[in-house]
Design a protein around this motif. Structure first.
Motif, mmCIF file in Angstrom:
data_model
loop_
_atom_site.group_PDB
_atom_site.id
_atom_site.type_symbol
_atom_site.label_atom_id
_atom_site.label_comp_id
_atom_site.label_asym_id
_atom_site.label_seq_id
_atom_site.Cartn_x
_atom_site.Cartn_y
_atom_site.Cartn_z
ATOM 1 N N CYS A 181 0.401 2.971 3.867
ATOM 2 C CA CYS A 181 0.860 2.333 5.112
ATOM 3 C C CYS A 181 1.885 1.233 4.884
ATOM 4 O O CYS A 181 2.491 0.746 5.837
ATOM 5 N N CYS A 194 0.844 -1.191 0.000
ATOM 6 C CA CYS A 194 0.000 0.000 0.000
ATOM 7 C C CYS A 194 0.886 1.251 0.000
ATOM 8 O O CYS A 194 1.897 1.304 0.703
ATOM 9 N N HIS A 211 -7.708 4.219 3.429
ATOM 10 C CA HIS A 211 -7.082 5.547 3.499
ATOM 11 C C HIS A 211 -7.813 6.675 2.775
ATOM 12 O O HIS A 211 -7.566 7.834 3.041
ATOM 13 N N CYS A 222 -5.930 -2.984 2.007
ATOM 14 C CA CYS A 222 -6.244 -1.554 2.186
ATOM 15 C C CYS A 222 -7.259 -1.076 1.162
ATOM 16 O O CYS A 222 -8.140 -0.284 1.482
HETATM 17 ZN ZN LIG Z 1 -2.620 0.910 3.624
#
Ligand SMILES: [Zn+2]
Length: 420
Positions: A134, A131, A147, A141
């Protein structure tokens, strides 16, 4: 380039077009294909920055596969730049090396290097991609929308700009070094001699170029800002000069390059971010800077400018570097003949370094010689330049302004070839 948004329809239509292009190449060559695209979140898929990063990374792909590449096809769509390489390697080997390129730098994360086997199937990677925000597995994700698009877009932008800052600074240093080692150059330091200079040599120039890397990076960073603050650029330039002087023991090796390359880097960064024209952007920054420093102490260039009404570095900058552009066009036209580009620069430049040391006679001499040599057979130019070098040394004249414009031309050719 006008920066525009991409619709989902365009993305889908282009995916189909890409598959056709891949199949065509497989049919023709019966070899696996390395299909390269950028993976940019959001609806803007193509900007000058994205094109630049892609071009640089394709240079790495070409380096990695070298002689194994049988054919190459490139296209630029509103959905982003694309390249296809037909490679004489096994699909497994190809995929492994492609994943290495994707994984060995942060910006590689924004690159999709797909391997298509001769039966049309896509080889998938063993490890899931990470990702952007992160660093965890991207599938998790994106499924949970962990996000939000704004955060993902901003993470991608940070990766692109960090890469461009480092890469542009490296290319700027490299351009200064290529200019320095180019031989023979009349009156200038080169691989043969120190020209008409008693205080510098090639080693000093190369070390001085290296000392400017951080400054160049800073200039790009200023240009990426929403409203570039030119006073920051001026202060950084003064600091860079100090660093350069301490590296060279007080010899003014690259003062002209600190000024010209610094402004142009800032202009290129603005172009990469917002589009428009990097030459116009840097001309604008030069005008802002000229206004701010109207009362500064006089330099060689300004004394001569007043005496001969010659252009000098500042006028070049305020006009958007026409002489460096001419040099870049000469490089393209001659497929990289750097001596030819130098001569094209010398034939028309109002070089204040020449005027300062030798007056109008020196300028007339150098321009006339450049024109004479340009009219010769290309094979005879080198010998003529060697003779001209000896004469410049005897006259104690050196076209330092032309050297700065050549370095800039070399940089322009590598970074914004689409505008030459
Ligand atoms: Zn992420």
């Amino acid at each position: 380039m006008i920066i525009q948004k991409t619709t989902l329809e365009e993305v889908l239509r282009n995916r189909e077009k890409r598959m056709h292009a891949q199949q065509d190449l497989i049919q023709r060559y019966q070899r696996p294909i390395l299909s390269c695209t950028m993976n940019i979140p959001g609806d803007v898929k193509r900007t000058p920055l994205i094109d630049f990063v892609f071009r640089q990374k394709m240079g790495e792909v070409r380096c990695e596969f070298g002689g194994e590449i049988i054919a190459e096809k490139r296209q630029c769509e509103v959905t982003g730049p694309e390249a296809f390489f037909v490679v004489d390697a096994s699909p497994t080997d190809l995929k492994e090396r492609a994943v290495t390129i994707e994984s060995q730098s942060r910006v590689g994360r924004l690159l999709d290097l797909d391997v298509i086997d001769t039966d049309g199937t896509k080889r998938s990677r063993m490890q899931p991609r990470s990702c952007l925000v992160c660093g965890g597995p991207v599938t998790i994700c994106s499924r949970s929308r962990a996000h939000g698009l704004a955060a993902v877009k901003s993470a991608a932008w940070d990766i692109l700009t960090a890469y461009a800052e480092a890469q542009l600074a490296d290319l700027a240093v490299d351009a200064l070094k290529r200019e320095a080692v180019l031989t023979p150059k009349p009156g200038l330091v080169d691989g043969n001699n120190n020209g008409a200079h008693r205080d510098m040599d090639l080693g000093l120039l190369l070390s001085s170029a290296d000392s400017l890397r951080l400054y160049f990076q800073f200039c790009v960073d200023v240009g990426f800002r929403e409203a570039p603050d030119i006073s920051k650029l001026v202060n950084a330039g003064l600091e860079a000069e100090k660093t350069m002087l301490s590296r060279t023991g007080g010899v003014n090796t690259h003062k002209g390059a600190v000024y010209a390359m610094g402004l142009f880097l800032c202009g290129v960064a603005k172009y990469f971010k917002q589009g428009g024209d990097p030459f116009a952007h840097s001309a604008f920054f030069a005008a802002v800077q000229a206004e701010a420093s109207a009362g500064e102490r006089s330099s060689h260039g300004r004394i001569v400018q007043a005496k001969y009404l010659a252009g000098g570095a500042r006028e070049e900058a305020m006009n958007g570097f026409p002489t460096a552009r001419k040099g870049a066009a000469a490089l393209t036209e001659s497929q990289g003949d750097e001596l030819y580009a130098l001569l094209k620069i010398l034939e028309g430049i109002r070089d204040t370094n020449l005027l300062y040391r030798g007056g109008m006679d020196a300028l007339d001499y150098v321009q006339a010689q450049a024109r004479r040599i340009l009219a010769m057979d290309p094979e005879r130019r080198k010998d003529a330049l060697l003779e001209m070098d000896q004469e410049c040394i005897r006259l104690n004249i050196s076209p330092g302004g032309a050297a700065d414009m050549l370095a800039l031309a070399l940089f322009i050719e590598r970074t914004v070839p689409e505008l030459i």
